[in-house]
Design a protein around this motif. Structure first.
Motif, PDB file in Angstrom:
ATOM      1  N   VAL A 102       9.637   4.181  31.053  1.00 44.66           N
ATOM      2  CA  VAL A 102       9.862   4.922  29.811  1.00 44.66           C
ATOM      3  C   VAL A 102       8.636   5.744  29.440  1.00 44.66           C
ATOM      4  O   VAL A 102       8.753   6.915  29.059  1.00 44.66           O
ATOM      5  N   GLY A 103       7.460   5.180  29.576  1.00 46.40           N
ATOM      6  CA  GLY A 103       6.227   5.899  29.250  1.00 46.40           C
ATOM      7  C   GLY A 103       6.030   7.131  30.112  1.00 46.40           C
ATOM      8  O   GLY A 103       5.593   8.184  29.640  1.00 46.40           O
ATOM      9  N   GLU A 104       6.366   7.008  31.387  1.00 46.24           N
ATOM     10  CA  GLU A 104       6.255   8.144  32.304  1.00 46.24           C
ATOM     11  C   GLU A 104       7.265   9.236  31.937  1.00 46.24           C
ATOM     12  O   GLU A 104       6.969  10.429  32.007  1.00 46.24           O
ATOM     13  N   ALA A 105       8.461   8.829  31.488  1.00 48.87           N
ATOM     14  CA  ALA A 105       9.477   9.801  31.071  1.00 48.87           C
ATOM     15  C   ALA A 105       9.015  10.569  29.835  1.00 48.87           C
ATOM     16  O   ALA A 105       9.214  11.786  29.733  1.00 48.87           O
ATOM     17  N   ILE A 106       8.375   9.873  28.898  1.00 46.57           N
ATOM     18  CA  ILE A 106       7.844  10.539  27.702  1.00 46.57           C
ATOM     19  C   ILE A 106       6.757  11.530  28.096  1.00 46.57           C
ATOM     20  O   ILE A 106       6.711  12.653  27.596  1.00 46.57           O
ATOM     21  N   LEU A 107       5.910  11.140  29.020  1.00 51.70           N
ATOM     22  CA  LEU A 107       4.852  12.034  29.501  1.00 51.70           C
ATOM     23  C   LEU A 107       5.446  13.272  30.174  1.00 51.70           C
ATOM     24  O   LEU A 107       4.990  14.397  29.939  1.00 51.70           O
ATOM     25  N   GLN A 108       6.499  13.085  30.989  1.00 51.04           N
ATOM     26  CA  GLN A 108       7.176  14.212  31.643  1.00 51.04           C
ATOM     27  C   GLN A 108       7.772  15.163  30.603  1.00 51.04           C
ATOM     28  O   GLN A 108       7.668  16.376  30.721  1.00 51.04           O
ATOM     29  N   GLU A 133       6.856  15.625  27.477  1.00 46.78           N
ATOM     30  CA  GLU A 133       5.787  16.335  26.764  1.00 46.78           C
ATOM     31  C   GLU A 133       5.164  17.431  27.626  1.00 46.78           C
ATOM     32  O   GLU A 133       4.903  18.523  27.134  1.00 46.78           O
ATOM     33  N   THR A 134       4.918  17.144  28.898  1.00 44.95           N
ATOM     34  CA  THR A 134       4.286  18.157  29.750  1.00 44.95           C
ATOM     35  C   THR A 134       5.214  19.338  30.007  1.00 44.95           C
ATOM     36  O   THR A 134       4.755  20.454  30.171  1.00 44.95           O
ATOM     37  N   MET A 135       6.530  19.089  30.013  1.00 43.01           N
ATOM     38  CA  MET A 135       7.482  20.182  30.221  1.00 43.01           C
ATOM     39  C   MET A 135       7.825  20.887  28.912  1.00 43.01           C
ATOM     40  O   MET A 135       8.474  21.928  28.920  1.00 43.01           O
ATOM     41  N   GLY A 136       7.396  20.319  27.780  1.00 45.36           N
ATOM     42  CA  GLY A 136       7.660  20.944  26.487  1.00 45.36           C
ATOM     43  C   GLY A 136       9.125  20.873  26.079  1.00 45.36           C
ATOM     44  O   GLY A 136       9.617  21.745  25.387  1.00 45.36           O
ATOM     45  N   LYS A 137       9.816  19.827  26.491  1.00 44.45           N
ATOM     46  CA  LYS A 137      11.235  19.661  26.175  1.00 44.45           C
ATOM     47  C   LYS A 137      11.409  18.784  24.941  1.00 44.45           C
ATOM     48  O   LYS A 137      10.513  18.058  24.546  1.00 44.45           O
ATOM     49  N   LYS A 138      12.605  18.854  24.344  1.00 45.13           N
ATOM     50  CA  LYS A 138      12.915  18.035  23.179  1.00 45.13           C
ATOM     51  C   LYS A 138      13.461  16.677  23.588  1.00 45.13           C
ATOM     52  O   LYS A 138      13.411  15.723  22.818  1.00 45.13           O
ATOM     53  N   VAL A 196      15.003   9.853  26.603  1.00 45.21           N
ATOM     54  CA  VAL A 196      13.941   9.738  25.599  1.00 45.21           C
ATOM     55  C   VAL A 196      13.881  11.063  24.850  1.00 45.21           C
ATOM     56  O   VAL A 196      14.157  12.117  25.411  1.00 45.21           O
ATOM     57  N   TYR A 197      13.564  10.991  23.554  1.00 43.19           N
ATOM     58  CA  TYR A 197      13.434  12.205  22.763  1.00 43.19           C
ATOM     59  C   TYR A 197      12.427  11.990  21.654  1.00 43.19           C
ATOM     60  O   TYR A 197      12.127  10.858  21.273  1.00 43.19           O
ATOM     61  N   LYS A 198      11.898  13.102  21.163  1.00 44.00           N
ATOM     62  CA  LYS A 198      10.921  13.048  20.081  1.00 44.00           C
ATOM     63  C   LYS A 198      11.650  13.206  18.762  1.00 44.00           C
ATOM     64  O   LYS A 198      12.418  14.147  18.570  1.00 44.00           O
ATOM     65  N   ARG A 199      11.432  12.274  17.856  1.00 45.93           N
ATOM     66  CA  ARG A 199      12.090  12.295  16.553  1.00 45.93           C
ATOM     67  C   ARG A 199      11.372  13.253  15.616  1.00 45.93           C
ATOM     68  O   ARG A 199      10.277  13.700  15.885  1.00 45.93           O
ATOM     69  N   ARG A 200      12.022  13.562  14.515  1.00 44.62           N
ATOM     70  CA  ARG A 200      11.438  14.502  13.543  1.00 44.62           C
ATOM     71  C   ARG A 200      10.174  13.953  12.901  1.00 44.62           C
ATOM     72  O   ARG A 200       9.309  14.703  12.483  1.00 44.62           O
ATOM     73  N   ASP A 201      10.079  12.623  12.807  1.00 47.78           N
ATOM     74  CA  ASP A 201       8.887  12.035  12.187  1.00 47.78           C
ATOM     75  C   ASP A 201       7.718  11.926  13.166  1.00 47.78           C
ATOM     76  O   ASP A 201       6.659  11.437  12.816  1.00 47.78           O
ATOM     77  N   SER A 255      11.948   8.121  20.693  1.00 52.19           N
ATOM     78  CA  SER A 255      13.088   7.207  20.735  1.00 52.19           C
ATOM     79  C   SER A 255      13.596   7.121  22.167  1.00 52.19           C
ATOM     80  O   SER A 255      13.542   8.097  22.912  1.00 52.19           O
ATOM     81  N   HIS A 256      14.092   5.949  22.515  1.00 54.65           N
ATOM     82  CA  HIS A 256      14.579   5.678  23.873  1.00 54.65           C
ATOM     83  C   HIS A 256      16.025   5.216  23.766  1.00 54.65           C
ATOM     84  O   HIS A 256      16.327   4.274  23.049  1.00 54.65           O
ATOM     85  N   VAL A 257      16.927   5.897  24.462  1.00 52.92           N
ATOM     86  CA  VAL A 257      18.348   5.578  24.418  1.00 52.92           C
ATOM     87  C   VAL A 257      18.751   5.011  25.774  1.00 52.92           C
ATOM     88  O   VAL A 257      18.549   5.642  26.803  1.00 52.92           O
ATOM     89  N   GLU A 258      19.330   3.799  25.721  1.00 52.24           N
ATOM     90  CA  GLU A 258      19.837   3.164  26.933  1.00 52.24           C
ATOM     91  C   GLU A 258      21.350   3.080  26.852  1.00 52.24           C
ATOM     92  O   GLU A 258      21.905   2.869  25.779  1.00 52.24           O
ATOM     93  N   ALA A 259      22.006   3.200  27.976  1.00 57.11           N
ATOM     94  CA  ALA A 259      23.456   3.008  28.005  1.00 57.11           C
ATOM     95  C   ALA A 259      23.731   1.515  27.986  1.00 57.11           C
ATOM     96  O   ALA A 259      23.101   0.742  28.681  1.00 57.11           O
ATOM     97  N   GLY A 260      24.676   1.113  27.165  1.00 60.09           N
ATOM     98  CA  GLY A 260      24.995  -0.325  27.082  1.00 60.09           C
ATOM     99  C   GLY A 260      26.487  -0.526  27.035  1.00 60.09           C
ATOM    100  O   GLY A 260      27.243   0.292  26.506  1.00 60.09           O
ATOM    101  N   TRP A 261      26.935  -1.617  27.613  1.00 57.67           N
ATOM    102  CA  TRP A 261      28.355  -1.954  27.650  1.00 57.67           C
ATOM    103  C   TRP A 261      28.545  -3.306  26.992  1.00 57.67           C
ATOM    104  O   TRP A 261      27.852  -4.231  27.242  1.00 57.67           O
ATOM    105  N   GLU A 262      29.525  -3.397  26.137  1.00 56.45           N
ATOM    106  CA  GLU A 262      29.798  -4.684  25.476  1.00 56.45           C
ATOM    107  C   GLU A 262      31.160  -5.158  25.786  1.00 56.45           C
ATOM    108  O   GLU A 262      32.063  -4.470  26.091  1.00 56.45           O
TER     109      GLU A 262
END
Length: 181
Positions: free
Chosen positions: A137-143, A145-150, A165-170, A174-181
Motif C-alpha cells: 500500500v505504501g508503494e502504491a501511494i508513492l507511485q 504521488e510521483t505520477m501526480g494522480k488523484k 488508494v486515493y488522496k482525500r480532501r483533508d 485512503s485505501h479501498v479493498e474489495a471484500g466479499w461477505e
C-alpha cells in the motif's frame, strides 16, 4: 451587470467614471452572463512621464477574465482594454459553445407509430485496461504521488486482489479493498 470602478493613485472623476461605464458597458453584447466587472484605474510616474493603467477583472459564468492595458492617456487605456476584453469574451464564449457541442452528442429516434422524433443524449463507455503489478500500500501511494494522480489502482501483494488508494480532501490517504461477505 455590476460595475465597480476604483482608482489607485488617481482620483476617479465623474467624467472618467462616465467614460469607463460607457465603454466597458459595451462588453454586455459579447456575453450575457457577466456578473461583476471590477475596474481599477491607476497612474504611475516613470522617467518618461505619467503612465495610466486600466486593469479590468470580469466575472463570467464562474470564470475570471482579466485584461490590463497601459497608455500615456487614461481614456486611450480604457478604450484599448475594452478591445482586449471583447476578444477574450468572444474566445471564452466560443470555447463554451464548442464544449457544449462536444459533450452533447445527440441521437435522434423516429417512432413510426406516433410519427414523433425524440432526442436522447448518448454517452459512450471507453474501456481501459490496466496492468496492475503487485505492491504494498505504501508503494502504491508513492507511485500515485510521483505520477501526480488523484487515485491509483494496484494489485495488493498480500491479498493478490485489486485495490485502490486515493488522496482525500483533508490531505490523508485512503485505501479501498474489495471484500466479499
Amino acid at each position: 451587470m455590476r460595475m465597480i470602478i476604483s482608482g489607485r493613485h488617481l482620483e476617479v472623476t465623474p467624467g472618467i467614471r462616465a467614460h469607463a461605464e460607457k465603454k466597458i458597458g459595451k462588453i454586455k453584447k459579447y456575453f450575457d452572463q457577466i456578473a461583476e466587472v471590477y475596474i481599477t484605474l491607476s497612474a504611475q510616474h516613470v522617467k518618461t512621464g505619467k503612465v495610466h493603467t486600466a486593469d479590468v477583472l470580469v466575472y463570467v459564468n464562474g470564470s475570471k477574465i482579466k485584461a490590463k492595458v497601459e497608455d500615456i492617456d487614461l481614456y486611450a487605456a480604457i478604450d484599448e482594454v475594452v478591445d482586449v476584453l471583447e476578444k477574450q469574451l468572444t474566445k471564452h464564449k466560443e470555447k463554451l459553445r464548442d464544449n457544449n457541442h462536444a459533450t452533447g452528442l445527440k441521437k435522434f429516434d423516429y417512432n413510426v407509430e406516433t410519427g414523433s422524433i425524440t432526442r436522447e443524449k448518448t454517452s459512450r463507455i471507453i474501456p481501459t485496461r490496466i496492468m496492475a503489478k503487485p505492491m504494498e500500500v505504501g508503494e502504491a501511494i508513492l507511485q500515485m504521488e510521483t505520477m501526480g494522480k488523484k487515485f491509483y489502482i494496484f494489485m495488493n501483494a498480500e491479498t493478490e486482489e485489486l485495490n485502490v488508494v486515493y488522496k482525500r480532501r483533508d490531505g490523508d490517504y485512503s485505501h479501498v479493498e474489495a471484500g466479499w461477505e
